[in-house]
Structure formats: C-alpha cells, structure tokens
Enzyme design. Structure first.
Site, PDB file in Angstrom:
ATOM      1  N   HIS A   1      10.168  23.043  13.542  1.00  8.76           N
ATOM      2  CA  HIS A   1      10.221  23.201  14.998  1.00  8.76           C
ATOM      3  C   HIS A   1      10.041  21.836  15.658  1.00  8.76           C
ATOM      4  CE1 HIS A   1       9.060  27.744  15.227  1.00  8.76           C
ATOM      5  NE2 HIS A   1       9.842  27.489  14.184  1.00  8.76           N
TER       6      HIS A   1
ATOM      7  N   GLU B   1       8.119  20.913  18.013  1.00 15.37           N
ATOM      8  CA  GLU B   1       6.711  20.553  18.221  1.00 15.37           C
ATOM      9  C   GLU B   1       6.077  20.005  16.940  1.00 15.37           C
ATOM     10  OE1 GLU B   1       7.355  24.463  20.588  1.00 15.37           O
ATOM     11  OE2 GLU B   1       8.211  23.470  18.843  1.00 15.37           O
TER      12      GLU B   1
ATOM     13  N   CYS C   1       5.598  28.498  19.889  1.00  7.78           N
ATOM     14  CA  CYS C   1       5.230  29.706  19.140  1.00  7.78           C
ATOM     15  C   CYS C   1       3.790  29.594  18.661  1.00  7.78           C
ATOM     16  CB  CYS C   1       6.183  29.908  17.966  1.00  7.78           C
ATOM     17  SG  CYS C   1       5.955  28.699  16.643  1.00  7.78           S
TER      18      CYS C   1
ATOM     19  N   CYS D   1       3.213  26.682  16.223  1.00  9.19           N
ATOM     20  CA  CYS D   1       3.153  25.392  16.906  1.00  9.19           C
ATOM     21  C   CYS D   1       1.872  25.261  17.728  1.00  9.19           C
ATOM     22  CB  CYS D   1       4.390  25.200  17.771  1.00  9.19           C
ATOM     23  SG  CYS D   1       5.894  25.008  16.772  1.00  9.19           S
TER      24      CYS D   1
END
Length: 143
Positions: free
Chosen positions: A50, A52, A80, A83
C-alpha cells in the site's frame, strides 16, 4: 496543507498510469516531504504494498529511525486498518486524507485507538480531486 495533498495526488496519478488503484501518500517532517509512494499491489502481487506502507518504509530509511515522530502522512484515501497499525507503530503524529473509504477504511473504525495515541486526524482535504481519480480508474476498469 493542500500543497502536500497535491503531492499525494501526483503519486496517485503514477499508480493510475501503472494500472494500480490510484492511491498516493507523502510523509512530511518540518514542512518538507521526506517520503512519497503509491500503491504497488498489482505489480508486486504483494498485499501489503500500500502507498502508506511504502512511504513509511522510505521515511524510516531517510531518517534512519523507525520512529517518525513529528511527521504527518497525507493520503488520498482513508488508510486501511493495516496501514493505521503501521502509522501507529511508526509514531506518526497526524493523518490527513482526502476521502473516506467505506469498504476498507480503518481510521474511523479505530478512532478511539488513534485518539489514545494522540494521533490527530484531518479528513476531506481536496476530496473532490481524490474522488475524481478513483472514479476515473474504476469506470475505466468497468468498461
């Protein structure tokens, strides 16, 4: 503040061009970007790639410390739960995001945990622009 979300959007556009879900992130310390990233799940076939997580990894290497004290993360879409956990563990002090993610967003669902860790949250920054690139991406996928 918008200047950093503009930079996160630039990262999202890179993801879009590579057929990744267009989410971008930048990490800022002392009013300077120390890391930037975009989603790479499709290319890597790794679920944790991801924006992040990738930005946090880069920022940690940049400051040579796992603690990202006094940093702010700007993300085009609500992080999410995975993260959010990485943000908490890295000691980032503030999360700024463009649009909420009703399906997978974690910030609002673990807000009490974030509050206990003194992480501040700001949402809705440049939400129209953040939403537009996602809509464009998923409309393209459907057609």
């Amino acid at each position: 503040m918008d200047k950093f979300m503009i930079e996160a959007l630039k990262e999202a556009k890179k993801a879009y061009k590579k057929n990744e879900v267009p989410i971008g992130a930048v990490i800022v310390k002392n009013d300077k970007i120390i890391a930037r990233a975009y989603n790479k799940k499709e290319k890597s076939n790794i679920a944790t790639q991801h924006a992040e997580i990738l930005a946090i990894d880069k920022a940690c290497r940049k400051v040579k410390n796992w603690r990202l004290n006094d940093c702010t993360i700007y993300v085009t879409v609500e992080p999410c739960i995975m993260c959010c956990g990485a943000i908490i563990q890295s000691r980032i002090k503030k999360i700024v995001y463009g649009i909420s993610n009703k399906n997978y967003g974690g910030v609002e669902s673990i807000a009490t945990v974030l509050d206990k860790t003194n992480i501040s949250i700001e949402k809705g920054i440049m939400q129209n622009e953040c939403l537009a690139i996602l809509k464009k991406f998923f409309n393209k996928k459907r057609n």
